[in-house]
Motif scaffolding. Sequence first.
Motif, PDB file in Angstrom:
ATOM      1  N   LEU A 121      -4.070   0.978   1.518  1.00 58.91           N
ATOM      2  CA  LEU A 121      -2.919  -0.386   1.705  1.00 58.91           C
ATOM      3  C   LEU A 121      -3.592  -1.438   1.663  1.00 58.91           C
ATOM      4  CD1 LEU A 121      -0.458  -1.611   3.001  1.00 58.91           C
ATOM      5  CD2 LEU A 121      -1.321  -1.010   4.850  1.00 58.91           C
ATOM      6  N   LEU A 122      -4.902  -1.735   2.140  1.00 58.74           N
ATOM      7  CA  LEU A 122      -5.642  -2.113   2.312  1.00 58.74           C
ATOM      8  C   LEU A 122      -6.941  -2.705   0.735  1.00 58.74           C
ATOM      9  CD1 LEU A 122      -7.650  -1.983   5.166  1.00 58.74           C
ATOM     10  CD2 LEU A 122      -6.012  -3.710   5.016  1.00 58.74           C
ATOM     11  N   THR A 123      -6.644  -1.822  -0.150  1.00 58.42           N
ATOM     12  CA  THR A 123      -6.532  -1.968  -1.527  1.00 58.42           C
ATOM     13  C   THR A 123      -5.476  -2.813  -2.252  1.00 58.42           C
ATOM     14  OG1 THR A 123      -8.259  -0.110  -1.323  1.00 58.42           O
ATOM     15  CG2 THR A 123      -7.689  -0.640  -3.505  1.00 58.42           C
ATOM     16  N   ALA A 124      -4.560  -2.017  -2.129  1.00 56.73           N
ATOM     17  CA  ALA A 124      -3.274  -2.125  -2.685  1.00 56.73           C
ATOM     18  C   ALA A 124      -3.352  -4.350  -2.524  1.00 56.73           C
ATOM     19  CB  ALA A 124      -2.460  -2.359  -2.132  1.00 56.73           C
ATOM     20  N   MET A 125      -3.283  -4.125  -0.942  1.00 64.79           N
ATOM     21  CA  MET A 125      -2.921  -6.074  -0.878  1.00 64.79           C
ATOM     22  C   MET A 125      -4.362  -6.931  -1.181  1.00 64.79           C
ATOM     23  SD  MET A 125      -2.230  -5.819   3.326  1.00 64.79           S
ATOM     24  CE  MET A 125      -2.462  -6.891   3.716  1.00 64.79           C
ATOM     25  N   SER A 126      -5.464  -6.467  -1.128  1.00 63.99           N
ATOM     26  CA  SER A 126      -6.967  -7.152  -2.566  1.00 63.99           C
ATOM     27  C   SER A 126      -6.779  -7.273  -3.381  1.00 63.99           C
ATOM     28  CB  SER A 126      -8.303  -5.363  -1.709  1.00 63.99           C
ATOM     29  OG  SER A 126      -8.418  -5.167  -2.675  1.00 63.99           O
TER      30      SER A 126
END
Length: 161
Positions: free
Chosen positions: A117-122
Amino acid sequence: YWSGISVRPEALTEKPIRRILTAGTVDPRKGAHYLFEAFEKCVREKRIPDDVVLTIVGFLPYYTEFGYDLIAKIFASGLQDRVELYGITQKHELDAIYDNADLYVQASIMECMPLALLTAMSRGMPVITTDVDGCLEAIPDESCGWICKPRHVESLANALT
């Protein structure tokens, strides 16, 4: 972290969603089967365009019976041409998958703080997630993503559309 919803006027042009991504394992707590059911519902009800594809990364069918069950559901629905399954991927492969995705969905029923999720957001990708620990703290509803009820296919389907 950047959620994909921009406040810059030049970035407000809507990009069509053609590739939906989820990453993790096909473990019950990751909710991939709920996401697939929501995707299938949207396809069946013509709520999403015919060229939208669901990509599931981390698919290890032998890991759990849910993997075999998901394969059976995909084939029973006739959507095998619209669902991409990836097992263990190398970093460069995973980067390419994220680069090609238009929307990230974290359909977990239990979480901490998912790195996918954090990867997608970044990467500035719009996100749909469930109202579970970790995800809820990362995505304020409707300000930088969409929050759905866990284990709730209709809520996911509504967010996808």
